[in-house]
Design a protein around this motif. Sequence first.
Motif, short mmCIF file in Angstrom:
data_model
loop_
_atom_site.label_atom_id
_atom_site.label_comp_id
_atom_site.label_asym_id
_atom_site.label_seq_id
_atom_site.Cartn_x
_atom_site.Cartn_y
_atom_site.Cartn_z
N LYS A 110 0.84 -1.20 0.00
CA LYS A 110 0.00 0.00 0.00
C LYS A 110 0.88 1.25 0.00
O LYS A 110 1.81 1.36 0.78
CB LYS A 110 -0.91 0.03 1.22
N ASN A 111 0.54 2.18 -0.88
CA ASN A 111 1.24 3.46 -0.89
C ASN A 111 0.54 4.41 0.08
O ASN A 111 -0.40 4.01 0.78
CB ASN A 111 1.32 4.02 -2.32
N ASP A 112 0.95 5.66 0.11
CA ASP A 112 0.35 6.60 1.05
C ASP A 112 -1.04 7.07 0.63
O ASP A 112 -1.72 7.74 1.40
CB ASP A 112 1.28 7.77 1.32
N TYR A 113 -1.49 6.71 -0.57
CA TYR A 113 -2.89 6.92 -0.95
C TYR A 113 -3.78 5.80 -0.39
O TYR A 113 -4.99 5.88 -0.46
CB TYR A 113 -3.06 6.93 -2.47
N GLY A 114 -3.13 4.73 0.11
CA GLY A 114 -3.88 3.60 0.66
C GLY A 114 -4.19 2.52 -0.35
O GLY A 114 -4.99 1.63 -0.08
#
Length: 176
Positions: A110-114
């Motif tokens: 998961k990236n920081d956008y979720g």
Amino acid sequence: MKRTLIASVLLATSFVSSAMTLTSQDIQEGSRMTDSFVFNGFGCSGDNLSPQLSWKDVPAGTKSFAITAYDPDAPTGSGWWHWVAIDIPASVNAIERGQATQGFNGVQMKNDYGIASFGGACPPKGDGMHRYQFTVWAMPTEKLAIPQGASNAIIGYMLNANALDKATLTATYVNE
């Protein structure tokens, strides 16, 4: 004398090792990314495609790769992880444009956008130029040993602690 000089030059160049390099057909060092690589959401309206990346001069002992895309200029106090992909087989030496969402060969975290995929550039309007550091990491193991539910900061730490080599290409973007 001439033969000795030539032999010395040949001997010296035989010990020069080449560092891993990262190139792209889509983004260039220090240049602004196009809207193809901008997120579609968070107030941005790009195509959200991951850029094409190619790497070479991989160190001996490489058993897998990881790819990260990171914005150190995000106004968070800790940057912004746009892409974290690990356990890419050592036989892979390129990622095609948009491959993060189509037929990716590896594990995307998961990236920081979720989302567990690439998330394009999307700095706040008027926040100035942001840098996007695309890094390919040569890893000595087939699988990165990370705890269940590890944060991107922990994964970044594990990559830095264990990588045999890495290569970075930094592109930019401004949301005007």
